[in-house]
Design a protein around this motif. Sequence first.
Motif, mmCIF file in Angstrom:
data_model
loop_
_atom_site.group_PDB
_atom_site.id
_atom_site.type_symbol
_atom_site.label_atom_id
_atom_site.label_comp_id
_atom_site.label_asym_id
_atom_site.label_seq_id
_atom_site.Cartn_x
_atom_site.Cartn_y
_atom_site.Cartn_z
ATOM 1 N N ASP A 34 31.280 25.110 26.109
ATOM 2 C CA ASP A 34 32.004 26.213 25.478
ATOM 3 C C ASP A 34 32.191 25.971 23.981
ATOM 4 O O ASP A 34 31.642 25.019 23.409
ATOM 5 N N SER A 71 24.384 41.106 32.673
ATOM 6 C CA SER A 71 25.630 40.355 32.545
ATOM 7 C C SER A 71 25.817 39.424 33.734
ATOM 8 O O SER A 71 25.508 39.781 34.877
ATOM 9 N N ILE A 81 34.917 34.980 33.672
ATOM 10 C CA ILE A 81 34.316 35.369 32.400
ATOM 11 C C ILE A 81 33.062 36.181 32.674
ATOM 12 O O ILE A 81 32.275 35.862 33.574
ATOM 13 N N CYS A 83 29.696 37.360 30.929
ATOM 14 C CA CYS A 83 28.854 36.994 29.790
ATOM 15 C C CYS A 83 27.570 37.814 29.792
ATOM 16 O O CYS A 83 26.954 38.029 30.847
ATOM 17 N N LEU A 95 24.800 32.653 26.193
ATOM 18 C CA LEU A 95 25.521 33.801 26.737
ATOM 19 C C LEU A 95 26.639 34.202 25.785
ATOM 20 O O LEU A 95 27.332 33.348 25.240
ATOM 21 N N LYS A 96 26.792 35.516 25.597
ATOM 22 C CA LYS A 96 27.841 36.033 24.714
ATOM 23 C C LYS A 96 28.939 36.646 25.567
ATOM 24 O O LYS A 96 28.661 37.462 26.456
ATOM 25 N N LEU A 97 30.162 36.235 25.308
ATOM 26 C CA LEU A 97 31.296 36.767 26.048
ATOM 27 C C LEU A 97 31.369 38.272 25.842
ATOM 28 O O LEU A 97 31.360 38.765 24.711
ATOM 29 N N ASP A 98 31.417 39.008 26.944
ATOM 30 C CA ASP A 98 31.392 40.473 26.886
ATOM 31 C C ASP A 98 32.531 41.006 26.021
ATOM 32 O O ASP A 98 33.668 40.536 26.094
#
Length: 274
Positions: A34, A71, A81, A83, A95-98
């Motif tokens: 993270d 996602s 989470i 992502c 991965l990008k946090l939504d």
Amino acid sequence: MKVYLRSIAKQLNNFSLSLDKTSILIDKPWALIDEEFEMQKLIFKKNRELILSKNGKVQEGKWDYFPEAKSLLIDRNTDKILCNEAFVDKGIMILKLDGTENRFFILANENIVPDLDANRYLKELRYQKLKIKEAELIDGRIIEVQRENEYSDPQLGNPVTVEAENIEDGKYQLAKKEKYYEIRKGRIFKILTEVQYTNPDGKEIFIQQQDSWRIKNGDYVYMNGRPVETAILNFTKSKNMVVRHGKVVRLERKNPFTRWISKAWKQMWDYYNE
């Protein structure tokens, strides 16, 4: 790190796989890293169960994938989470946090990246896919030139970055001191070689030339370590150099008659260079 990952994901977008093929994900020893570089090991099971291990403590969670949104939902019991895929590879996933722009997670496949050095893996992947060649600047920074193929030298129009980030417009001196790259809009605009001349007065003139064998309009002119702004320089016994705003405008004959002949010849054939 956040901007770095966003830049890498954008640059490698054309080479990204998709989690539509869940075989990339299932039954592999993934390590989730993270933003705080905390590490948690995950194994995604085919039945949507999730095995999590952190500091030797094992928990069970769940996961799901939504192909319509690309996602991945990770239920870690303590939190959930969602992502979005930014970049997917057999060895690394970004991965990008939504709902965010700059919050990223990295998943590294321990079978392919045993040391879990995601930065090294991504750098090597970028260099391979984008045919990057490094060039060291005189200030010690390393610029990355994206070439058409791995065998070609840097050329005009090649994209240039520093650690995957955009580089500001300007002229950059390479560690090989007589070489310069002029960058505009993130691409090589000019490749320059500095050549030293001595005029009939014994003064040294340094010209950063686009062609190392001849002087061209737009080459940069320096004397005494400073740009020559606007001047007519005594360049050779037969020619003056006209400089405007630090750049060569033309070389012209000193003799008015031969200068007129040269100009007429150039206008007639459109190739003659004084």
